[in-house]
Scaffold this motif. Structure first.
Motif, short mmCIF file in Angstrom:
data_model
loop_
_atom_site.label_atom_id
_atom_site.label_comp_id
_atom_site.label_asym_id
_atom_site.label_seq_id
_atom_site.Cartn_x
_atom_site.Cartn_y
_atom_site.Cartn_z
N PHE A 45 0.86 -1.29 -0.11
CA PHE A 45 -0.05 0.14 -0.11
C PHE A 45 0.79 1.29 0.01
O PHE A 45 0.53 2.24 -0.59
CB PHE A 45 -0.90 -0.08 1.22
N LEU A 46 1.88 1.54 0.91
CA LEU A 46 2.86 2.51 0.95
C LEU A 46 3.63 2.64 -0.42
O LEU A 46 3.90 3.74 -0.93
CB LEU A 46 3.72 2.38 2.11
N LYS A 47 4.00 1.39 -0.85
CA LYS A 47 4.72 1.40 -2.17
C LYS A 47 3.89 2.13 -3.22
O LYS A 47 4.47 2.76 -4.17
CB LYS A 47 5.31 0.17 -2.51
N LEU A 48 2.68 1.96 -3.32
CA LEU A 48 1.77 2.08 -4.34
C LEU A 48 1.43 3.74 -4.26
O LEU A 48 1.83 4.45 -5.45
CB LEU A 48 0.37 1.49 -4.28
N ILE A 49 1.14 4.31 -3.19
CA ILE A 49 1.01 5.65 -2.89
C ILE A 49 2.12 6.69 -3.20
O ILE A 49 2.12 7.61 -3.42
CB ILE A 49 0.33 5.99 -1.84
N SER A 50 3.39 5.76 -3.01
CA SER A 50 4.89 6.66 -3.06
C SER A 50 5.37 6.32 -4.58
O SER A 50 6.52 6.86 -4.71
CB SER A 50 5.80 6.47 -2.04
N LYS A 51 4.31 5.79 -5.29
CA LYS A 51 4.88 5.63 -6.67
C LYS A 51 5.99 4.70 -6.99
O LYS A 51 6.67 4.61 -8.01
CB LYS A 51 5.19 7.11 -7.37
N ASN A 52 6.19 3.65 -6.04
CA ASN A 52 7.19 2.62 -6.02
C ASN A 52 6.68 1.49 -6.70
O ASN A 52 7.40 0.60 -7.30
CB ASN A 52 7.76 2.24 -4.98
N LEU A 53 5.28 1.42 -6.96
CA LEU A 53 4.49 0.26 -7.66
C LEU A 53 3.27 1.03 -8.52
O LEU A 53 3.05 2.31 -8.14
CB LEU A 53 3.98 -0.51 -6.81
N ILE A 54 3.07 0.48 -9.31
CA ILE A 54 2.16 0.79 -10.51
C ILE A 54 0.70 0.00 -9.98
O ILE A 54 0.81 -1.11 -10.02
CB ILE A 54 2.15 1.02 -11.82
N PRO A 55 -0.54 0.82 -9.75
CA PRO A 55 -1.67 0.01 -9.41
C PRO A 55 -2.30 -0.44 -10.84
O PRO A 55 -1.85 -0.49 -11.88
CB PRO A 55 -2.57 1.16 -8.95
N ASP A 56 -3.12 -1.61 -10.68
CA ASP A 56 -3.78 -2.22 -11.69
C ASP A 56 -4.69 -1.45 -12.24
O ASP A 56 -5.06 -1.56 -13.52
CB ASP A 56 -4.24 -3.77 -11.01
N SER A 57 -5.39 -0.84 -11.44
CA SER A 57 -6.46 0.13 -11.77
C SER A 57 -6.68 1.12 -10.65
O SER A 57 -6.08 0.97 -9.31
CB SER A 57 -7.91 -0.54 -11.84
N GLY A 58 -7.28 2.17 -10.86
CA GLY A 58 -7.55 3.34 -9.89
C GLY A 58 -6.54 4.38 -10.17
O GLY A 58 -5.54 4.46 -11.02
N THR A 59 -6.73 5.52 -9.56
CA THR A 59 -6.05 6.82 -9.51
C THR A 59 -5.34 7.23 -8.22
O THR A 59 -6.08 6.99 -7.24
CB THR A 59 -6.71 7.85 -10.19
N ILE A 60 -4.02 7.65 -8.19
CA ILE A 60 -3.33 8.04 -7.23
C ILE A 60 -2.91 9.35 -7.56
O ILE A 60 -1.99 9.51 -8.51
CB ILE A 60 -2.19 7.24 -6.83
N LEU A 61 -3.57 10.65 -6.92
CA LEU A 61 -3.37 11.98 -7.55
C LEU A 61 -2.64 12.46 -6.24
O LEU A 61 -3.23 12.93 -5.43
CB LEU A 61 -4.70 12.55 -8.24
#
Length: 512
Positions: A45-61
């Motif tokens: 979860f932390l890696k996703l919001i810190s842009k270290n992983l790319i989500p399969d779907s959804g937006t992180i803005l």
């Protein structure tokens, strides 16, 4: 306005969906702690919001110009750089401006008189900018961080490669705090901090003007710093606008209600499916059955409640020892020619449980490694009872992360069948597909459980633990505590968590 907006987040890891359309936001100044069982996806979860992983779907803005910093529990940096050079990288833009300002002042000594005002104006402009950014308080700022985390005593010119794992973690944390971002994102920041430095970090975060999102299994720490709790459970994120203690009470109420709602929905689905099966081919009721089938297809199904996978740990006992288990006689320990602790005298008695305490770098792990013959003693002596059977949990374990838990155990017990190894892993909460995943795909807590499973396969009369609670969730720590408490032999424990050794040990050995 939110600093971060996330909508419809989904992410699969090893073909397992971790989140169901999770949406949330971080507001300015929010102090958030993220909790959940081992394997629920907190670090991902932390890696996703810190842009270290790319989500399969959804937006992180992230809002424009928002600065965030991320402390990874497995952060990698260049080892050859010194502590001072690594940490002061934060201030490089300001040091560069200072150098430019000084170059302008130097021009004043030989420039034509008609250019004097120009260079003086340039220099004073930069000086004002440096002052605005607290440049002239850098030494004070650094001193607060160095002293607060106990870093100065390592020697600021020491290369990172010469530090222990815990010491490096503190250096990484120091740099993160000095960056003074709008949002701090930290994964297990207290894992390698002793109680004094955890207290300092708690105070720092409570006074932090920005927002932060922290993952930690240290209950006392998160109760101290958290004003909002996010619980990651059943692939959903639930927000609680309260501290951790209040959250525990409210969570129980909500989880009981969720279970009722899930059971009601399952009963409705069952009744509806039975109606469809009975009526879909009847001319008089086919239309009604098709309508209900469409309703069922559109139904947003609740995830089956995922309960904590308990650890039923038992450390098998080998044989009874005499009264003297381990004797230290003027023992000196350290590395190379560097003495860390000297003239240690101690007698570990039969069935005695002892905790070794002290700040990071004082030599706790060095003592353990010495008496385990991993590193040579520097002076003096130590003697184990000849009948001692040692079972050792290392603070940092190096293993092939591509092997799965079953293969990991088989390396040590190659005659065991798959079923026997599966049973051992299951007793430590590693069940089903987790047993076949590569170790690198498991969470830190799940990897710890695999290592504990290995310990349960060996008969011993002395257990030695070096920070065993790192990464374990609250319930798993309680289960480990109970297993150690019931062990009839002697125990040597190193831990930074006061709550864990409280009521467990007979004796405290504290080094300053």
């Amino acid at each position: 306005m939110a600093l971060l907006d996330v909508e419809g987040l989904k992410f699969k890891y090893q073909d397992i969906n971790l989140y169901n359309d999770v949406s949330f936001r971080i507001l300015p100044g929010e102090h958030i702690v993220l909790v959940g069982d081992n394997g629920s996806g907190k670090s991902t979860f932390l890696k996703l919001i810190s842009k270290n992983l790319i989500p399969d779907s959804g937006t992180i803005l992230w809002q424009n110009n928002v600065k965030y910093s991320y402390l990874d529990q497995h952060l990698k940096v260049l080892d050859d750089i010194s502590i001072k050079d690594y940490i002061t990288q934060v201030f490089k833009p300001l040091f560069d401006k200072e150098a430019l300002m000084n170059s302008y002042y130097e021009k004043l000594a030989y420039c034509p008189e008609n250019e004097y005002d120009k260079w003086m104006t340039y220099a004073e402009s930069i000086s004002q900018e440096l002052d605005k950014n607290n440049f002239y308080r850098i030494d004070s700022t650094l001193g607060n961080i160095y002293n607060g985390l106990g870093i100065k005593e390592y020697g600021l010119d020491t290369p990172l490669k010469n530090l222990s794992g815990g010491q490096r973690e503190k250096v990484f944390l120091a740099k993160l705090l000095l960056e003074e971002p709008d949002v701090l994102i930290m994964d297990e920041p207290t894992n390698f901090l002793d109680s004094v430095h955890i207290e300092w970090l708690s105070k720092y975060l409570k006074e932090f003007k920005g927002a932060f999102l922290v993952v930690s299994h240290d209950e006392a720490f998160i109760n101290e710093i958290g004003e909002v709790v996010w619980n990651l459970n059943n692939k959903n994120l639930t927000r609680y606008n309260m501290n951790y203690t209040s959250y525990l009470k409210e969570r129980e109420i909500r989880e009981n209600q969720y279970l009722k709602d899930y059971n009601k929905q399952q009963e409705y689905i069952k009744r509806t499916e039975m109606f469809i099966q009975k009526n879909i081919v009847r001319a008089t009721t086919s239309k009604q059955a098709k309508s209900r089938r469409k309703m069922l297809e559109r139904l947003e199904k609740l995830e089956k409640p995922k309960n904590h996978e308990p650890m039923h740990i038992k450390f098998p006992f080998s044989k009874t020892l005499g009264q003297e288990v381990l004797k230290l006689d003027n023992l000196s320990v350290g590395y190379g020619n560097k003495v860390v602790l000297e003239n240690l005298n101690f007698l570990l008695k039969q069935n005695q449980k002892v905790v070794i305490l002290g700040k990071n770098g004082v030599g706790k792990s060095t003592i353990i490694k010495t008496i385990m013959n991993i590193i040579p003693k520097l002076d003096g002596n130590f003697v184990w009872n000849p009948s001692s059977d040692l079972n050792y949990f290392k603070q940092e374990e190096m293993f092939d992360k591509n092997v799965n838990p079953i293969e990991y155990l088989r390396y040590f017990y190659h005659m065991k069948t798959d079923q026997e190894l599966r049973s051992v892993l299951a007793s430590c909460g590693i069940k089903g597909d987790l047993q076949l995943k590569p170790l690198e795909a498991l969470s830190g807590g799940e990897q710890t459980k695999v290592r504990l499973a290995l310990m349960t396969m060996k008969k011993s009369n002395v257990l030695i633990f070096d920070e065993p609670t790192n990464h374990l969730d609250v319930l798993s720590k309680a289960e480990l505590w109970d297993a150690i408490d019931k062990f009839p032999g002697s125990v040597i424990l190193v831990t930074h968590e006061d709550d864990f050794y409280d009521g467990l040990v007979d004796l405290k050995l504290e080094f300053n």
